[in-house]
Design a protein around this motif. Sequence first.
Motif, PDB file in Angstrom:
ATOM      1  N   LEU A  35       0.827  -1.207   0.000  1.00  0.00           N
ATOM      2  CA  LEU A  35       0.000   0.000   0.000  1.00  0.00           C
ATOM      3  C   LEU A  35       0.863   1.259   0.000  1.00  0.00           C
ATOM      4  O   LEU A  35       0.455   2.294  -0.539  1.00  0.00           O
ATOM      5  CB  LEU A  35      -0.964   0.003   1.181  1.00  0.00           C
ATOM      6  N   ASN A  36       2.047   1.180   0.571  1.00  0.00           N
ATOM      7  CA  ASN A  36       2.969   2.306   0.498  1.00  0.00           C
ATOM      8  C   ASN A  36       3.355   2.577  -0.966  1.00  0.00           C
ATOM      9  O   ASN A  36       3.415   3.728  -1.394  1.00  0.00           O
ATOM     10  CB  ASN A  36       4.207   2.037   1.346  1.00  0.00           C
ATOM     11  N   GLU A  37       3.574   1.525  -1.733  1.00  0.00           N
ATOM     12  CA  GLU A  37       3.860   1.676  -3.167  1.00  0.00           C
ATOM     13  C   GLU A  37       2.663   2.290  -3.888  1.00  0.00           C
ATOM     14  O   GLU A  37       2.823   3.120  -4.786  1.00  0.00           O
ATOM     15  CB  GLU A  37       4.214   0.331  -3.785  1.00  0.00           C
ATOM     16  N   VAL A  38       1.462   1.867  -3.504  1.00  0.00           N
ATOM     17  CA  VAL A  38       0.234   2.424  -4.088  1.00  0.00           C
ATOM     18  C   VAL A  38       0.158   3.924  -3.796  1.00  0.00           C
ATOM     19  O   VAL A  38      -0.145   4.728  -4.683  1.00  0.00           O
ATOM     20  CB  VAL A  38      -1.016   1.674  -3.558  1.00  0.00           C
ATOM     21  N   GLY A  39       0.433   4.311  -2.558  1.00  0.00           N
ATOM     22  CA  GLY A  39       0.413   5.725  -2.193  1.00  0.00           C
ATOM     23  C   GLY A  39       1.411   6.539  -2.997  1.00  0.00           C
ATOM     24  O   GLY A  39       1.106   7.634  -3.474  1.00  0.00           O
ATOM     25  N   LYS A  40       2.629   5.999  -3.169  1.00  0.00           N
ATOM     26  CA  LYS A  40       3.650   6.666  -3.987  1.00  0.00           C
ATOM     27  C   LYS A  40       3.177   6.806  -5.432  1.00  0.00           C
ATOM     28  O   LYS A  40       3.400   7.828  -6.076  1.00  0.00           O
ATOM     29  CB  LYS A  40       4.957   5.869  -3.974  1.00  0.00           C
ATOM     30  N   GLU A  41       2.544   5.756  -5.933  1.00  0.00           N
ATOM     31  CA  GLU A  41       2.064   5.779  -7.322  1.00  0.00           C
ATOM     32  C   GLU A  41       0.979   6.833  -7.506  1.00  0.00           C
ATOM     33  O   GLU A  41       0.976   7.561  -8.508  1.00  0.00           O
ATOM     34  CB  GLU A  41       1.564   4.391  -7.734  1.00  0.00           C
ATOM     35  N   PHE A  42       0.058   6.941  -6.549  1.00  0.00           N
ATOM     36  CA  PHE A  42      -0.967   7.989  -6.650  1.00  0.00           C
ATOM     37  C   PHE A  42      -0.323   9.373  -6.643  1.00  0.00           C
ATOM     38  O   PHE A  42      -0.734  10.260  -7.379  1.00  0.00           O
ATOM     39  CB  PHE A  42      -2.005   7.874  -5.532  1.00  0.00           C
ATOM     40  N   LYS A  43       0.695   9.564  -5.820  1.00  0.00           N
ATOM     41  CA  LYS A  43       1.401  10.852  -5.785  1.00  0.00           C
ATOM     42  C   LYS A  43       2.013  11.151  -7.148  1.00  0.00           C
ATOM     43  O   LYS A  43       1.945  12.279  -7.644  1.00  0.00           O
ATOM     44  CB  LYS A  43       2.471  10.838  -4.681  1.00  0.00           C
ATOM     45  N   GLU A  44       2.585  10.151  -7.774  1.00  0.00           N
ATOM     46  CA  GLU A  44       3.171  10.329  -9.105  1.00  0.00           C
ATOM     47  C   GLU A  44       2.083  10.595 -10.159  1.00  0.00           C
ATOM     48  O   GLU A  44       2.224  11.486 -11.000  1.00  0.00           O
ATOM     49  CB  GLU A  44       3.987   9.080  -9.483  1.00  0.00           C
ATOM     50  N   VAL A  45       1.012   9.830 -10.113  1.00  0.00           N
ATOM     51  CA  VAL A  45      -0.060   9.958 -11.099  1.00  0.00           C
ATOM     52  C   VAL A  45      -0.736  11.339 -11.027  1.00  0.00           C
ATOM     53  O   VAL A  45      -1.130  11.895 -12.050  1.00  0.00           O
ATOM     54  CB  VAL A  45      -1.100   8.820 -10.885  1.00  0.00           C
ATOM     55  N   GLU A 167     -17.257  10.782 -18.885  1.00  0.00           N
ATOM     56  CA  GLU A 167     -18.101  11.535 -19.820  1.00  0.00           C
ATOM     57  C   GLU A 167     -18.679  12.780 -19.147  1.00  0.00           C
ATOM     58  O   GLU A 167     -18.926  13.787 -19.815  1.00  0.00           O
ATOM     59  CB  GLU A 167     -19.232  10.651 -20.350  1.00  0.00           C
ATOM     60  N   GLU A 168     -18.891  12.713 -17.837  1.00  0.00           N
ATOM     61  CA  GLU A 168     -19.393  13.860 -17.075  1.00  0.00           C
ATOM     62  C   GLU A 168     -18.277  14.837 -16.717  1.00  0.00           C
ATOM     63  O   GLU A 168     -18.510  15.830 -16.044  1.00  0.00           O
ATOM     64  CB  GLU A 168     -20.085  13.377 -15.797  1.00  0.00           C
ATOM     65  N   GLY A 169     -17.047  14.536 -17.122  1.00  0.00           N
ATOM     66  CA  GLY A 169     -15.928  15.443 -16.908  1.00  0.00           C
ATOM     67  C   GLY A 169     -15.055  15.140 -15.701  1.00  0.00           C
ATOM     68  O   GLY A 169     -14.152  15.912 -15.379  1.00  0.00           O
ATOM     69  N   MET A 170     -15.285  14.022 -15.043  1.00  0.00           N
ATOM     70  CA  MET A 170     -14.483  13.678 -13.871  1.00  0.00           C
ATOM     71  C   MET A 170     -13.147  13.081 -14.314  1.00  0.00           C
ATOM     72  O   MET A 170     -13.105  12.196 -15.159  1.00  0.00           O
ATOM     73  CB  MET A 170     -15.251  12.681 -13.004  1.00  0.00           C
ATOM     74  N   ASP A 171     -12.057  13.600 -13.753  1.00  0.00           N
ATOM     75  CA  ASP A 171     -10.715  13.102 -14.044  1.00  0.00           C
ATOM     76  C   ASP A 171     -10.459  11.905 -13.129  1.00  0.00           C
ATOM     77  O   ASP A 171     -10.218  12.064 -11.938  1.00  0.00           O
ATOM     78  CB  ASP A 171      -9.683  14.206 -13.793  1.00  0.00           C
ATOM     79  N   ILE A 172     -10.539  10.708 -13.704  1.00  0.00           N
ATOM     80  CA  ILE A 172     -10.368   9.468 -12.934  1.00  0.00           C
ATOM     81  C   ILE A 172      -9.153   8.729 -13.473  1.00  0.00           C
ATOM     82  O   ILE A 172      -9.015   8.542 -14.681  1.00  0.00           O
ATOM     83  CB  ILE A 172     -11.602   8.555 -13.043  1.00  0.00           C
ATOM     84  N   ARG A 173      -8.299   8.290 -12.558  1.00  0.00           N
ATOM     85  CA  ARG A 173      -7.119   7.532 -12.945  1.00  0.00           C
ATOM     86  C   ARG A 173      -7.065   6.256 -12.120  1.00  0.00           C
ATOM     87  O   ARG A 173      -7.125   6.303 -10.894  1.00  0.00           O
ATOM     88  CB  ARG A 173      -5.866   8.375 -12.747  1.00  0.00           C
ATOM     89  N   ALA A 174      -6.986   5.136 -12.816  1.00  0.00           N
ATOM     90  CA  ALA A 174      -6.944   3.825 -12.170  1.00  0.00           C
ATOM     91  C   ALA A 174      -5.527   3.254 -12.267  1.00  0.00           C
ATOM     92  O   ALA A 174      -4.876   3.395 -13.302  1.00  0.00           O
ATOM     93  CB  ALA A 174      -7.934   2.881 -12.837  1.00  0.00           C
ATOM     94  N   LEU A 175      -5.087   2.609 -11.205  1.00  0.00           N
ATOM     95  CA  LEU A 175      -3.772   1.981 -11.225  1.00  0.00           C
ATOM     96  C   LEU A 175      -3.797   0.669 -12.002  1.00  0.00           C
ATOM     97  O   LEU A 175      -2.780   0.256 -12.559  1.00  0.00           O
ATOM     98  CB  LEU A 175      -3.257   1.762  -9.807  1.00  0.00           C
ATOM     99  N   ALA A 176      -4.954   0.012 -12.039  1.00  0.00           N
ATOM    100  CA  ALA A 176      -5.150  -1.181 -12.873  1.00  0.00           C
ATOM    101  C   ALA A 176      -6.606  -1.202 -13.318  1.00  0.00           C
ATOM    102  O   ALA A 176      -7.500  -0.951 -12.508  1.00  0.00           O
ATOM    103  CB  ALA A 176      -4.823  -2.456 -12.100  1.00  0.00           C
ATOM    104  N   THR A 177      -6.823  -1.497 -14.591  1.00  0.00           N
ATOM    105  CA  THR A 177      -8.191  -1.588 -15.119  1.00  0.00           C
ATOM    106  C   THR A 177      -8.408  -2.986 -15.657  1.00  0.00           C
ATOM    107  O   THR A 177      -7.663  -3.452 -16.538  1.00  0.00           O
ATOM    108  CB  THR A 177      -8.431  -0.546 -16.232  1.00  0.00           C
ATOM    109  N   ILE A 178      -9.418  -3.644 -15.120  1.00  0.00           N
ATOM    110  CA  ILE A 178      -9.775  -4.993 -15.552  1.00  0.00           C
ATOM    111  C   ILE A 178     -10.894  -4.879 -16.577  1.00  0.00           C
ATOM    112  O   ILE A 178     -11.909  -4.227 -16.337  1.00  0.00           O
ATOM    113  CB  ILE A 178     -10.229  -5.846 -14.345  1.00  0.00           C
TER     114      ILE A 178
END
Length: 189
Positions: A35-45, A167-178
């Motif tokens: 989860l620490n890696e996930v937190g770092k990745e969100f900071k980068e993204v 489509e409604e304009g929300m900026d969404i970023r996923a670390l993995a998309t299935i």
Amino acid sequence: MDRLKVKIIEEGRVSGPSILKVDSFLNHQLDVSFLNEVGKEFKEVFKDKEVTKILTAEVSGIAIAAIAGLHFQVPVVFAKKSQSLNLDHDTYEGEVYSFTKEQHFKIRLSKRYLSKEDKVLILDDFLANGEALKGLRQIVETSGATLQGAGVVIEKGFQHGGDKLREEGMDIRALATIMSMEEGKITFR
């Protein structure tokens, strides 16, 4: 995030065409190092966004948001799913339909912890139909704060909640998309 995909494949359990259990590392038992890696990745993204607060919903988003908050160096607030005696009566509310619980409920955040000056990043564990993000966005909009975007660890792209919100304009970023979990086989975007 390649390590996330590996963990999903190795530790995730598919239950039917739409349920993915990642409770061994993400939302029941927590792999804090990961989860620490996930937190770092969100900071980068989200390095291009100014963030003054991270918002999530209880319960599964709290660990993710808290660790990300360390990397962003900002406070983390979470919307509560139930009214209690220790929750201020003056709250912002959002409406959420839980796919896994098959019920509607309100989420609440004390007005003390979000203001129009805040620049908010929403974080959560999953994005399926987009209901949690909609409810959290409702809280941000009602508060007058600025929504900077939303990050999710895992998006189930085949359920199209992310598509609708984008489509409604929300900026969404996923670390993995299935994209599918047909016959127990996970396919990523």
